[in-house]
Write an enzyme that holds these catalytic residues in place. Structure first.
Site, PDB file in Angstrom:
ATOM      1  N   ARG A  93      67.482  40.425 111.130  1.00 42.18           N
ATOM      2  CA  ARG A  93      67.269  40.898 109.771  1.00 42.18           C
ATOM      3  C   ARG A  93      65.798  41.071 109.453  1.00 42.18           C
ATOM      4  O   ARG A  93      65.438  41.371 108.335  1.00 42.18           O
ATOM      5  CB  ARG A  93      67.857  39.873 108.830  1.00 42.18           C
ATOM      6  CG  ARG A  93      68.753  40.464 107.780  1.00 42.18           C
ATOM      7  CD  ARG A  93      69.317  39.292 107.041  1.00 42.18           C
ATOM      8  NE  ARG A  93      70.032  39.675 105.891  1.00 42.18           N
ATOM      9  CZ  ARG A  93      71.365  39.779 105.837  1.00 42.18           C
ATOM     10  NH1 ARG A  93      72.094  39.583 106.909  1.00 42.18           N
ATOM     11  NH2 ARG A  93      71.938  40.090 104.712  1.00 42.18           N
ATOM     12  N   ARG A 131      81.597  36.094  95.659  1.00 39.88           N
ATOM     13  CA  ARG A 131      80.517  35.323  96.270  1.00 39.88           C
ATOM     14  C   ARG A 131      79.442  34.947  95.249  1.00 39.88           C
ATOM     15  O   ARG A 131      79.130  35.733  94.361  1.00 39.88           O
ATOM     16  CB  ARG A 131      79.871  36.146  97.399  1.00 39.88           C
ATOM     17  CG  ARG A 131      80.471  35.866  98.744  1.00 39.88           C
ATOM     18  CD  ARG A 131      80.040  36.814  99.815  1.00 39.88           C
ATOM     19  NE  ARG A 131      78.631  37.143  99.912  1.00 39.88           N
ATOM     20  CZ  ARG A 131      78.124  37.949 100.832  1.00 39.88           C
ATOM     21  NH1 ARG A 131      78.922  38.497 101.737  1.00 39.88           N
ATOM     22  NH2 ARG A 131      76.848  38.220 100.861  1.00 39.88           N
ATOM     23  N   ARG A 165      68.410  41.079  96.953  1.00 33.04           N
ATOM     24  CA  ARG A 165      68.863  41.333  98.336  1.00 33.04           C
ATOM     25  C   ARG A 165      68.523  42.751  98.781  1.00 33.04           C
ATOM     26  O   ARG A 165      68.156  42.991  99.930  1.00 33.04           O
ATOM     27  CB  ARG A 165      70.372  41.073  98.449  1.00 33.04           C
ATOM     28  CG  ARG A 165      70.694  39.580  98.504  1.00 33.04           C
ATOM     29  CD  ARG A 165      72.126  39.274  98.149  1.00 33.04           C
ATOM     30  NE  ARG A 165      73.083  39.905  99.012  1.00 33.04           N
ATOM     31  CZ  ARG A 165      74.354  40.122  98.693  1.00 33.04           C
ATOM     32  NH1 ARG A 165      74.819  39.750  97.512  1.00 33.04           N
ATOM     33  NH2 ARG A 165      75.167  40.698  99.544  1.00 33.04           N
ATOM     34  N   LYS A 186      79.345  46.431 106.366  1.00 38.90           N
ATOM     35  CA  LYS A 186      79.127  45.942 107.742  1.00 38.90           C
ATOM     36  C   LYS A 186      80.256  45.000 108.162  1.00 38.90           C
ATOM     37  O   LYS A 186      80.817  45.146 109.242  1.00 38.90           O
ATOM     38  CB  LYS A 186      77.773  45.202 107.846  1.00 38.90           C
ATOM     39  CG  LYS A 186      76.574  46.057 107.487  1.00 38.90           C
ATOM     40  CD  LYS A 186      75.274  45.292 107.629  1.00 38.90           C
ATOM     41  CE  LYS A 186      75.109  44.133 106.681  1.00 38.90           C
ATOM     42  NZ  LYS A 186      75.072  44.491 105.239  1.00 38.90           N
ATOM     43  N   ARG A 240      83.713  43.283  95.110  1.00 43.84           N
ATOM     44  CA  ARG A 240      84.141  42.563  96.328  1.00 43.84           C
ATOM     45  C   ARG A 240      84.774  41.209  95.993  1.00 43.84           C
ATOM     46  O   ARG A 240      84.313  40.468  95.138  1.00 43.84           O
ATOM     47  CB  ARG A 240      82.934  42.325  97.233  1.00 43.84           C
ATOM     48  CG  ARG A 240      83.282  41.388  98.392  1.00 43.84           C
ATOM     49  CD  ARG A 240      82.260  41.311  99.450  1.00 43.84           C
ATOM     50  NE  ARG A 240      80.918  41.129  98.967  1.00 43.84           N
ATOM     51  CZ  ARG A 240      79.850  41.336  99.699  1.00 43.84           C
ATOM     52  NH1 ARG A 240      79.970  41.761 100.941  1.00 43.84           N
ATOM     53  NH2 ARG A 240      78.648  41.139  99.203  1.00 43.84           N
TER      54      ARG A 240
HETATM   55  P1  AP5 Z   1      81.384  44.351 103.105  1.00 46.52           P
HETATM   56  O1  AP5 Z   1      82.037  44.773 104.366  1.00 46.52           O
HETATM   57  O2  AP5 Z   1      81.616  42.966 102.613  1.00 46.52           O
HETATM   58  O3  AP5 Z   1      79.806  44.683 103.134  1.00 46.52           O
HETATM   59  P2  AP5 Z   1      78.620  44.048 103.971  1.00 46.52           P
HETATM   60  O4  AP5 Z   1      77.748  45.162 104.409  1.00 46.52           O
HETATM   61  O5  AP5 Z   1      79.149  43.122 105.013  1.00 46.52           O
HETATM   62  O6  AP5 Z   1      77.906  43.294 102.777  1.00 46.52           O
HETATM   63  P3  AP5 Z   1      77.246  41.870 102.668  1.00 46.52           P
HETATM   64  O7  AP5 Z   1      76.912  41.728 101.198  1.00 46.52           O
HETATM   65  O8  AP5 Z   1      78.121  40.801 103.265  1.00 46.52           O
HETATM   66  O9  AP5 Z   1      75.973  42.037 103.474  1.00 46.52           O
HETATM   67  P4  AP5 Z   1      74.745  41.199 103.367  1.00 46.52           P
HETATM   68  O10 AP5 Z   1      73.983  41.713 104.509  1.00 46.52           O
HETATM   69  O11 AP5 Z   1      74.054  41.217 102.045  1.00 46.52           O
HETATM   70  O12 AP5 Z   1      75.317  39.701 103.418  1.00 46.52           O
HETATM   71  P5  AP5 Z   1      75.387  38.592 104.574  1.00 46.52           P
HETATM   72  O13 AP5 Z   1      76.659  37.886 104.413  1.00 46.52           O
HETATM   73  O14 AP5 Z   1      75.033  39.179 105.891  1.00 46.52           O
HETATM   74  O15 AP5 Z   1      81.836  45.416 101.971  1.00 46.52           O
HETATM   75  C1  AP5 Z   1      81.420  45.277 100.636  1.00 46.52           C
HETATM   76  C2  AP5 Z   1      82.592  45.674  99.698  1.00 46.52           C
HETATM   77  O16 AP5 Z   1      82.835  47.073  99.843  1.00 46.52           O
HETATM   78  C3  AP5 Z   1      83.921  44.969 100.014  1.00 46.52           C
HETATM   79  O17 AP5 Z   1      84.574  44.669  98.817  1.00 46.52           O
HETATM   80  C4  AP5 Z   1      84.721  46.017 100.818  1.00 46.52           C
HETATM   81  O18 AP5 Z   1      86.118  45.875 100.615  1.00 46.52           O
HETATM   82  C5  AP5 Z   1      84.193  47.321 100.228  1.00 46.52           C
HETATM   83  N1  AP5 Z   1      84.133  48.409 101.211  1.00 46.52           N
HETATM   84  C6  AP5 Z   1      83.758  48.341 102.512  1.00 46.52           C
HETATM   85  N2  AP5 Z   1      83.816  49.552 103.086  1.00 46.52           N
HETATM   86  C7  AP5 Z   1      84.219  50.420 102.100  1.00 46.52           C
HETATM   87  C8  AP5 Z   1      84.462  51.830 102.072  1.00 46.52           C
HETATM   88  N3  AP5 Z   1      84.315  52.609 103.149  1.00 46.52           N
HETATM   89  N4  AP5 Z   1      84.864  52.379 100.905  1.00 46.52           N
HETATM   90  C9  AP5 Z   1      85.038  51.612  99.790  1.00 46.52           C
HETATM   91  N5  AP5 Z   1      84.820  50.274  99.768  1.00 46.52           N
HETATM   92  C10 AP5 Z   1      84.420  49.685 100.909  1.00 46.52           C
HETATM   93  O19 AP5 Z   1      74.165  37.663 104.152  1.00 46.52           O
HETATM   94  C11 AP5 Z   1      74.200  36.886 102.988  1.00 46.52           C
HETATM   95  C12 AP5 Z   1      72.956  36.015 102.929  1.00 46.52           C
HETATM   96  O20 AP5 Z   1      72.909  35.124 104.069  1.00 46.52           O
HETATM   97  C13 AP5 Z   1      71.603  36.762 102.968  1.00 46.52           C
HETATM   98  O21 AP5 Z   1      71.213  37.221 101.680  1.00 46.52           O
HETATM   99  C14 AP5 Z   1      70.682  35.660 103.517  1.00 46.52           C
HETATM  100  O22 AP5 Z   1      70.339  34.742 102.511  1.00 46.52           O
HETATM  101  C15 AP5 Z   1      71.575  34.940 104.535  1.00 46.52           C
HETATM  102  N6  AP5 Z   1      71.463  35.526 105.892  1.00 46.52           N
HETATM  103  C16 AP5 Z   1      72.433  36.131 106.614  1.00 46.52           C
HETATM  104  N7  AP5 Z   1      71.961  36.548 107.799  1.00 46.52           N
HETATM  105  C17 AP5 Z   1      70.645  36.189 107.827  1.00 46.52           C
HETATM  106  C18 AP5 Z   1      69.595  36.373 108.783  1.00 46.52           C
HETATM  107  N8  AP5 Z   1      69.809  37.008 109.950  1.00 46.52           N
HETATM  108  N9  AP5 Z   1      68.382  35.888 108.473  1.00 46.52           N
HETATM  109  C19 AP5 Z   1      68.145  35.232 107.330  1.00 46.52           C
HETATM  110  N10 AP5 Z   1      69.080  35.055 106.369  1.00 46.52           N
HETATM  111  C20 AP5 Z   1      70.320  35.522 106.625  1.00 46.52           C
END
Ligand code: AP5
Length: 219
Positions: free
Chosen positions: A88, A161, A172, A13, A127
């Site tokens: 979410r 991370r 997660r 994402k 990552r």
């Molecule tokens: P990346 O783009 O980093 O993936 P992502 O989907 O953004 O993954 P996240 O782990 O950041 O999502 P998340 O939803 O768990 O975390 P968030 O930060 O929102 O890609 C992943 C890897 O793959 C990278 O190394 C990239 O290079 C590689 N890649 C990408 N595309 C590729 C492809 N096509 N081919 C090969 N490789 C590829 O949330 C973290 C925490 O914050 C949550 O657990 C929660 O505690 C809190 N939080 C955030 N938002 C909320 C909310 N709305 N409500 C409550 N808590 C929240």
């Protein structure tokens, strides 16, 4: 355009949001990045969020919704935004609907990135993100930086991370299935969901996303 990106942790994402936001000239708003920035600045909000994030649990709605609303009300987001990681759960989706309704605007699409679980685990395990800006994302195999451990964009230090441990990733994923996936049905009922496969090269997924969003607008 007002778009919500949804997909499991590690689906790509954040990676896609950076390109899509640029192509569509709208700000990329990531609640995960906002929390991480607060943690690194040592704010009260960061202190509140940290324990939940480290455990792979959602940060409580009242904190998250207030932070997201504040960000969306900033001038650069008046004419559109790309939300990554928000909403979410259904409660957050309802709060977003209320907020948009009060401003007389609507979402244009919910882009659902589909990736099999074994692939997201591989993506998360490799990552590396930049200490200066968590929007600078790399992968040790799929998208390696030119110099190991150093960000190509700003020379910042790359790190893994705290919530990318195997145990937290399992939590997660479970939280995603139980709390976040129901928003896909919530938005499907509003005719907003566009689902694409997020497998393949990053640029191919971006192209697929842009085409799906364009087609959605024409329908
Ligand atoms: P990346 O783009 O980093 O993936 P992502 O989907 O953004 O993954 P996240 O782990 O950041 O999502 P998340 O939803 O768990 O975390 P968030 O930060 O929102 O890609 C992943 C890897 O793959 C990278 O190394 C990239 O290079 C590689 N890649 C990408 N595309 C590729 C492809 N096509 N081919 C090969 N490789 C590829 O949330 C973290 C925490 O914050 C949550 O657990 C929660 O505690 C809190 N939080 C955030 N938002 C909320 C909310 N709305 N409500 C409550 N808590 C929240």
């Amino acid at each position: 355009m007002r778009i919500v990106l949804v997909g499991p942790p590690g689906a790509g994402k954040g990676t896609q949001a950076a390109y899509l936001a640029k192509n569509l000239s709208i700000p990329h708003i990531s609640t995960g990045d906002l929390f991480r920035a607060n943690i690194s600045q040592g704010t009260d909000l960061g202190k509140q969020a940290r324990a939940y994030m480290d455990a792979g649990q959602l940060v409580p709605d009242e904190v998250t919704i207030a932070m997201a609303k504040d960000r969306m009300s900033q001038p650069d987001a008046v004419n559109g935004f790309l939300l990554d990681g928000f909403p979410r759960n259904v409660g957050q989706a309802e709060a977003l609907d209320e907020m948009l309704k009060s401003e007389g605007v609507m979402l244009d699409a919910v882009l659902d990135l589909e990736v099999p679980e074994d692939e997201v685990v591989k993506r998360i395990a490799g990552r590396r993100i930049c200490r200066n800006d968590s929007a600078h994302v790399f992968h040790v195999t799929y998208n390696p930086p030119k110099t190991e451990g150093v960000c190509d964009t700003c020379d910042g230090e790359l790190y893994q991370r705290d919530d990318d441990t195997e145990e937290t990733v399992r939590t997660r994923l479970e939280v995603y299935h139980t709390q976040t996936e129901p928003i896909i049905d919530y938005y499907r009922a509003q005719g907003l969901v566009v689902t694409i496969s997020a497998l393949g090269k990053v640029e191919d997924v971006t192209k697929r996303s842009m085409e799906a969003l364009k087609k959605d607008r024409e329908d």
